[in-house]
Design a protein around this motif. Structure first.
Motif, short mmCIF file in Angstrom:
data_model
loop_
_atom_site.label_atom_id
_atom_site.label_comp_id
_atom_site.label_asym_id
_atom_site.label_seq_id
_atom_site.Cartn_x
_atom_site.Cartn_y
_atom_site.Cartn_z
N THR A 131 15.62 87.10 -29.39
CA THR A 131 14.91 87.36 -30.64
C THR A 131 14.10 86.11 -31.00
O THR A 131 14.38 85.02 -30.52
N ARG A 132 13.10 86.30 -31.84
CA ARG A 132 12.28 85.16 -32.29
C ARG A 132 12.15 85.24 -33.81
O ARG A 132 11.77 86.29 -34.36
N LEU A 133 12.49 84.15 -34.48
CA LEU A 133 12.42 84.07 -35.93
C LEU A 133 11.38 83.02 -36.30
O LEU A 133 11.48 81.87 -35.87
N LEU A 134 10.37 83.43 -37.09
CA LEU A 134 9.29 82.51 -37.46
C LEU A 134 9.02 82.63 -38.96
O LEU A 134 9.22 83.69 -39.55
N SER A 135 8.58 81.52 -39.56
CA SER A 135 8.31 81.54 -41.00
C SER A 135 7.09 80.71 -41.33
O SER A 135 6.68 79.82 -40.58
N THR A 136 6.51 81.01 -42.50
CA THR A 136 5.36 80.25 -42.98
C THR A 136 5.29 80.38 -44.49
O THR A 136 6.03 81.16 -45.10
N THR A 137 4.41 79.62 -45.10
CA THR A 137 4.19 79.68 -46.54
C THR A 137 2.85 80.33 -46.81
O THR A 137 1.83 79.94 -46.23
#
Length: 198
Positions: free
Chosen positions: A146-152
């Motif tokens: 799985t790949r978990l990515l975040s940003t604002t």
């Protein structure tokens, strides 16, 4: 341009029917069956009672991923069969706590088999990472990594995306919170969704 798009779609459908892409022989799910995998309000956080559906063509997906010949060739090779999505949101976000998740989006892509879906997941997540998203540690879910990515976001909101593969399907679950971290919500929705569709 329209006739070219139709030809491309026909080419993709032929590849899907013959199981082309990454050496797979599985038949990819058409959009009608992908829609059956979308979640309902029952697994959403409290307050997200409004929902809307969307479906994207091959041309639209290629455009979202950079609109390059490489993107289109990859999707065709992987036997891409469709993209459907459902968005859940609060009718009045201001009525929720400041750290609540106010939007959850579930996007589903179909491919011709598990190997193709695995390659596509990596490609999609790499594209998001290249756009400035930060990588985190994803949960153990589905049939592969799985790949978990975040940003604002532009207004300071936190946007978290989780990619999960199940067979020939790639899920992207997105959570948005104006003042909190939607990671736990995104992971919870993903776990319930994968369990329902197993």
């Amino acid at each position: 341009a329209e006739s070219g798009g139709e030809a491309t779609q026909e080419s993709t459908e032929r590849r899907v029917a013959t199981g082309a892409g990454s050496g797979d022989t599985d038949e990819a799910l058409p959009p009608e069956q992908l829609k059956e995998l979308l979640p309902d309000e029952g697994i959403m956080p409290e307050g997200l009672t409004e929902s809307s559906d969307n479906e994207r063509s091959l041309e639209e997906v290629v455009g979202a991923l950079g609109d390059s010949p490489e993107v289109q060739e990859n999707l065709e090779d992987w036997g891409w069969s469709g993209n459907v999505e459902r968005t859940f949101q609060a009718p009045d976000p201001g009525a929720l706590e400041p750290d609540a998740t106010t939007v959850v989006l579930v996007s589903i892509h179909g491919f011709a088999g598990e190997d193709a879906a695995g390659e596509a997941l990596t490609f999609y997540a790499d594209a998001l990472a290249a756009s400035g998203h930060e990588e985190g540690e994803g949960p153990e879910l589905g049939d592969g990594a799985t790949r978990l990515l975040s940003t604002t976001g532009e207004e300071g909101e936190t946007i978290v995306s989780l990619y999960v593969q199940q067979g020939g399907v790639v899920y992207r679950i997105v959570g948005i919170s104006p003042g909190g971290d939607p990671t736990s919500v995104v992971t919870d929705v993903a776990e319930q969704l994968i369990e329902q569709n197993a």
